[in-house]
Design an enzyme around this catalytic site. Structure first.
Site, PDB file in Angstrom:
ATOM      1  N   GLY A   8      31.902  41.009  46.485  1.00 47.74           N
ATOM      2  CA  GLY A   8      30.519  40.579  46.289  1.00 47.74           C
ATOM      3  C   GLY A   8      29.576  41.700  46.682  1.00 47.74           C
TER       4      GLY A   8
ATOM      5  N   CYS B 140      37.703  43.702  48.537  1.00 49.73           N
ATOM      6  CA  CYS B 140      36.408  44.370  48.649  1.00 49.73           C
ATOM      7  C   CYS B 140      35.564  43.689  49.731  1.00 49.73           C
ATOM      8  CB  CYS B 140      35.729  44.409  47.278  1.00 49.73           C
ATOM      9  SG  CYS B 140      34.358  45.565  47.206  1.00 49.73           S
ATOM     10  N   TYR B 141      34.511  42.953  49.357  1.00 51.52           N
ATOM     11  CA  TYR B 141      33.725  42.239  50.378  1.00 51.52           C
ATOM     12  C   TYR B 141      34.629  41.288  51.170  1.00 51.52           C
ATOM     13  CZ  TYR B 141      30.127  39.184  52.379  1.00 51.52           C
ATOM     14  OH  TYR B 141      29.335  38.458  53.229  1.00 51.52           O
TER      15      TYR B 141
ATOM     16  N   HIS C 299      40.058  46.911  43.820  1.00 54.49           N
ATOM     17  CA  HIS C 299      40.078  45.709  42.978  1.00 54.49           C
ATOM     18  C   HIS C 299      41.373  45.631  42.173  1.00 54.49           C
ATOM     19  CE1 HIS C 299      35.881  44.390  43.546  1.00 54.49           C
ATOM     20  NE2 HIS C 299      35.675  45.666  43.812  1.00 54.49           N
TER      21      HIS C 299
ATOM     22  N   GLU D  26      42.270  43.195  40.457  1.00 55.79           N
ATOM     23  CA  GLU D  26      42.056  42.327  39.292  1.00 55.79           C
ATOM     24  C   GLU D  26      41.547  43.082  38.063  1.00 55.79           C
ATOM     25  OE1 GLU D  26      40.237  42.573  41.960  1.00 55.79           O
ATOM     26  OE2 GLU D  26      38.112  42.111  41.640  1.00 55.79           O
TER      27      GLU D  26
ATOM     28  N   ASP E 134      34.934  26.510  20.901  1.00 55.33           N
ATOM     29  CA  ASP E 134      34.972  25.550  22.007  1.00 55.33           C
ATOM     30  C   ASP E 134      34.754  24.110  21.536  1.00 55.33           C
ATOM     31  OD1 ASP E 134      35.224  27.855  23.444  1.00 55.33           O
ATOM     32  OD2 ASP E 134      33.168  27.864  24.207  1.00 55.33           O
TER      33      ASP E 134
ATOM     34  N   LYS F 151      37.789  30.982  28.181  1.00 54.29           N
ATOM     35  CA  LYS F 151      37.707  31.129  26.723  1.00 54.29           C
ATOM     36  C   LYS F 151      39.058  31.485  26.092  1.00 54.29           C
ATOM     37  CE  LYS F 151      34.908  31.521  23.123  1.00 54.29           C
ATOM     38  NZ  LYS F 151      33.744  30.656  22.873  1.00 54.29           N
TER      39      LYS F 151
END
Ligand code: XMP
Length: 594
Positions: free
Chosen positions: A60, A87-88, A174, A176, A232, A378
């Protein structure tokens, strides 16, 4: 959230959101590894997390030592559940458990090299020197008692730390993001080696569970949807249809007359193949076109279209008795919207903007709503759609704006010639852009270079940065007339110009699909601009872009053969003088013109 949480699926891994843009990315990566994961506010009390097998604290923008920084409940470290801070989140762990966090001299953003320092389950199969991705200013300068430094970079001494006994870990980088070479391996190690998660998630296997949930929420009531032909709403509708049968669901589609060539027929075919009699079209094209005739201002176009949508939907609701008790509203809301409408102030604004239809607001207030995709991303919706047998052509569609071709049909008040500038020509053609957090409405620069000149996109970016009078740059691909002779003409929205744009858009769409270029771009708007000669007053701008979520985008060069074909076919159309390609990234441009 309008739909009560589904008790039949509980997240094994909870991602605590500390305000980072990577929060959804973390949850998605965990799910890609086959483990169901959900996002919760960072301050969620530990007692509510005791069912989880693992907790991840996201990155963050805040600093842990600043007042008002996102907090976690320190009791999460006493649950005996493994925790991974990123991270944060990494700094939060150090801060709470007796380590030290300090502001760095300068930040570290982008690629870096991690060296692992000792063996640990977290880095199994990912030892040694490896590429990682960093984005931070603060750093952990001393690890808490019981923790070991597991990895360092040249500028960051504590890039990875862990307390293997308590199963608490922190990574400054990170895992991810794709740029971290072993990111997926490290996350998998956390899930399977450290948390002991079991694979429990595959979007394709959700159909039966979601149908059960739909039956539970609907009870004896029926469901109606306003469908757009987008992925969607179509997948959500199909699930309701399978769950409740064709007698109990309806899809209502408003034909605005502003859609692409063949769109209404395409949507009709898709829905009629799903179930006979479930689909109805409200042909409102005459009303929309009449209300827009002669309009030039982009904001006014949007306002008129938005208000007309409300009127038409209101009328459908009243005449079809959909507001009576035996009906509820189905919507294609997906997980990121669910999270947004659950909390932040910004989300409130977005919500009121979208749901101005009073009938719909009433249904929401009465909790008469079903959102079958509320926990899916999605790409998971697409996979589920595939499982349901929906056509690939529908599932792989590019996004298309609700107000349709009207916003891509640009208008001007006056006739004005192009003007010579250093580096190109100023076209007195206004379009919307986004600079900083605000909207701009400025003229366009036509650069001197050909569309395939080397370094053209970088040069365009520089020209826009240097010249505050413009917000976009385009290159001429082909023309019936020299640039110096081009001028704008007074032009408003009218049927002739909309039809001209519709034909051009259909030509581009056909060629882009046939050549497979549509799979290389995220979206490919085709825009009609009132710039040309008295005989041929309009031109076409081609805008192929790469994006992940539409928030930022990069202009993509067109392959020369495709560009050549498009120019030939577009210049053969009535009223079209020239073809341009847009060189502008977002920001400073937007994806759409308007
Ligand atoms: P901009 O032009 O703001 O667009 O860079 C970002 C993305 O949003 C889409 N867009 C819309 N989608 N209704 C929609 O459903 C709208 O009014 C609308 N306006 C823009 C745009 O196509 C792009 O993908």
């Amino acid at each position: 959230m309008s739909l009560s949480p589904d008790p039949s699926i509980r997240p094994q891994v909870v991602v605590l959101d500390t305000g980072g843009q990577y929060c959804h990315l973390i949850a998605r990566k965990v799910r890609e590894l086959g483990v169901y994961s959900e996002i919760r506010p960072s301050e969620t009390p530990a007692a509510q997390l005791s069912h989880a097998r693992g907790i991840i604290i996201s990155g963050g923008p805040a600093s842990v030592y600043e007042p008002g920084a996102p907090q976690v409940d320190p009791a999460i470290f006493e649950l005996g559940i493994p925790v991974l801070g990123l991270c944060y989140g990494h700094q939060t762990i150090a801060w709470h458990l007796g380590g030290q966090v300090e502001r760095g001299e300068k930040g570290e953003y982008g690629l870096a090299w991690l060296e692992t320092l000792q063996q640990d389950a977290l880095f199994e199969g990912a030892e040694g020197r490896q590429q990682i991705w960093m984005s931070h200013r603060d750093s952990v300068t001393r690890v808490p008692p019981g923790f070991a430094v597991l990895g360092s970079t040249e500028t960051c001494a504590v890039a990875a730390m862990g307390d293997a006994a308590r199963r608490i870990y922190g990574l400054q980088f990170h895992p991810e993001v794709v740029h971290t070479a072993n990111g997926k391996r490290i996350l998998a190690n956390f899930l399977f080696r450290i948390c002991g998660c079991q694979p429990d998630w595959s979007p394709r296997e959700q159909s039966a569970r979601i149908q059960e949930e739909i039956r539970r929420v609907a009870g004896t009531r029926n469901v109606f949807f306003f469908v757009s032909g987008g992925v969607d709403s179509t997948v959500a509708f199909t699930l309701c249809l399978r769950a409740l049968g064709p007698e109990r669901v309806r899809a209502l589609y408003v034909d605005t007359g502003l859609m692409r060539a063949g769109e209404t027929e395409f949507v009709r075919n898709v829905f009629e193949s799903l179930g006979r009699g479930v689909f109805a079209v409200e042909d409102a094209s005459e009303r929309f076109l009449a209300a827009l005739e002669g309009v030039r201002d982009p904001e006014q176009k949007r306002r008129i279209i938005g208000e007309m949508f409300v009127d038409v939907q209101e009328q459908i609701l009243a005449s079809g008795h959909y507001l009576e008790g035996e009906w509820i509203l189905g919507q294609g809301t997906i997980y990121p919207d669910t999270i947004e409408s659950g909390g932040t102030a910004k989300a409130d604004v977005i919500k009121t903007h979208h749901n101005r239809v009073s009938g719909i607001q009433r249904l929401i207030a009465e909790n008469r709503i079903v959102e079958p995709l509320h926990s899916l991303y999605k790409d998971e919706v697409r996979e589920l759609g595939r499982e349901l047998g929906l056509p690939e052509e529908l599932l792989e569609r590019h996004p298309f704006p609700g107000p349709g071709l009207a916003i891509r049909c640009l208008c001007e008040d006056s006739a004005r010639p192009v003007e010579r500038l250093p580096g190109g020509w100023l076209a007195p053609l206004h379009s919307v852009g986004v600079q900083g957090d605000s909207r701009s409405y400025r003229p366009v620069l036509i650069v001197d270079d050909a569309p395939d000149a080397p370094g053209l996109h970088e040069k365009a970016a520089e020209l826009i940065n240097r010249n505050a009078a413009i917000n976009r740059a385009i290159a001429l691909a082909a023309s019936h007339a020299p640039i110096a002779s081009l001028q704008t003409s007074p032009a408003a929205l009218c049927r002739t110009r909309l039809e001209r744009l519709r034909r051009a858009d259909a030509i581009v769409r056909e060629a882009v699909h046939r050549t497979g270029f549509d799979r290389e771009v995220w979206q490919f708007p085709v825009i009609l601009v009132p710039l040309g000669t008295p005989e041929r007053p309009d031109s076409i701008v081609l805008r192929p872009v790469h994006s992940v979520d539409g928030m930022t985008a990069r202009a993509v060069p067109l392959p020369p053969a495709l560009r050549g074909e498009l120019c030939g076919r577009l210049l053969a159309e009535d009223g079209i003088c020239a073809v341009f390609v847009d060189l502008t990234h977002k920001p400073p441009g937007t994806i759409e013109w308007e």
